[in-house]
Motif scaffolding. Structure first.
Motif, mmCIF file in Angstrom:
data_model
loop_
_atom_site.group_PDB
_atom_site.id
_atom_site.type_symbol
_atom_site.label_atom_id
_atom_site.label_comp_id
_atom_site.label_asym_id
_atom_site.label_seq_id
_atom_site.Cartn_x
_atom_site.Cartn_y
_atom_site.Cartn_z
ATOM 1 N N UNK A 1 0.783 -1.026 -0.123
ATOM 2 C CA UNK A 1 0.130 0.155 0.101
ATOM 3 C C UNK A 1 0.963 1.253 0.203
ATOM 4 N N UNK A 2 0.256 2.264 -0.587
ATOM 5 C CA UNK A 2 1.095 3.631 -0.382
ATOM 6 C C UNK A 2 0.081 4.561 0.349
ATOM 7 N N UNK A 3 0.849 5.258 1.842
ATOM 8 C CA UNK A 3 0.247 5.924 2.403
ATOM 9 C C UNK A 3 0.550 7.675 2.167
ATOM 10 N N UNK A 4 -0.203 8.263 2.262
ATOM 11 C CA UNK A 4 0.137 9.693 1.897
ATOM 12 C C UNK A 4 -0.703 10.576 3.223
ATOM 13 N N UNK A 5 -0.004 11.471 3.800
ATOM 14 C CA UNK A 5 -0.425 12.305 4.778
ATOM 15 C C UNK A 5 -1.620 13.081 4.584
ATOM 16 N N UNK A 6 -2.462 12.885 5.504
ATOM 17 C CA UNK A 6 -3.889 13.486 5.143
ATOM 18 C C UNK A 6 -3.917 15.184 5.070
ATOM 19 N N UNK A 7 -2.962 15.675 6.119
ATOM 20 C CA UNK A 7 -3.031 17.086 6.241
ATOM 21 C C UNK A 7 -1.992 17.889 5.923
ATOM 22 N N UNK A 8 -1.119 17.263 5.358
ATOM 23 C CA UNK A 8 -0.115 18.104 4.758
ATOM 24 C C UNK A 8 0.456 17.637 3.491
ATOM 25 N N UNK A 9 1.228 18.757 2.644
ATOM 26 C CA UNK A 9 1.885 18.410 1.345
ATOM 27 C C UNK A 9 3.268 18.834 1.464
ATOM 28 N N UNK A 10 4.383 17.988 0.957
ATOM 29 C CA UNK A 10 5.680 18.519 0.978
ATOM 30 C C UNK A 10 5.866 18.813 -0.660
ATOM 31 N N UNK A 11 6.963 19.481 -0.886
ATOM 32 C CA UNK A 11 7.510 19.635 -2.158
ATOM 33 C C UNK A 11 7.749 18.312 -3.001
ATOM 34 N N UNK A 12 7.515 18.541 -4.168
ATOM 35 C CA UNK A 12 7.785 17.211 -5.174
ATOM 36 C C UNK A 12 9.448 17.292 -5.087
ATOM 37 N N UNK A 13 9.857 16.048 -5.212
ATOM 38 C CA UNK A 13 11.147 15.746 -5.638
ATOM 39 C C UNK A 13 11.716 16.183 -6.919
#
Length: 170
Positions: free
Chosen positions: A53-65
């Motif tokens: 599975x791939x998990x993504x933080x629900x409440x934040x975003x980080x810059x793309x690589x």
């Protein structure tokens, strides 16, 4: 509150439990500053590790690589790191530093983003023997460090979501 431990059998069956669960440190990999992969423990026909599975933080975003470029090898040969000032790499390295060798507590409500990642609140335990009340919200830490941005439409989890004491920490 009891948190179910994610087992090797769960991962091998590509099964993510409902609600909250504990992920052992050997069972995940950091993809970037806001995505973590749960590894199945199995390999495909070419011997590559399979992702449960791939998990993504629900409440934040980080810059793309930063994507690799044809000029990267030339720059590296000159002693210049093309990723040195990349905010996405800084976010990823910050997250890796916080979770390296530590178990995670993942809580979700079966919501997915458009890329098929499970939207979660993810906490880190400071040690293998730490109690649930010691878990710290990675969203809060990443935002406080300035390497991620908060989604305004999503509430942030508490810094210590599983703390049960009625008295605040000093």
């Amino acid at each position: 509150m009891r948190i179910r431990a994610l087992t090797s059998a769960d991962l091998a069956a590509f099964n993510v439990p409902d609600g909250a669960f504990r992920v052992p440190s050997f069972a995940y990999r950091v993809v970037d500053g806001d995505t973590i992969k749960l590894m199945s423990g199995r390999s495909d026909a070419l011997g590559r590790p399979m992702v449960a599975a791939r998990l993504r933080f629900r409440s934040m975003a980080a810059p793309e690589l930063r994507r690799s470029s044809w000029s990267d090898a030339s720059l590296l040969a000159l002693g210049v790191d093309p990723n040195r000032d990349c905010p996405g790499h800084r976010a990823r390295e910050t997250l890796v530093g916080f979770v390296r060798g530590r178990d995670l507590i993942v809580s979700h409500q079966n919501r997915y983003d458009p890329h098929g990642r499970l939207l979660c609140d993810i906490c880190v335990l400071p040690t293998r023997d730490a109690g649930l009340e010691e878990a710290v919200s990675l969203e809060r830490v990443m935002i406080a460090r300035g390497v991620a941005q908060r989604f305004i439409h999503e509430p942030l989890p508490p810094l210590r979501p599983y703390e049960t004491s009625p008295f605040p920490r000093l």
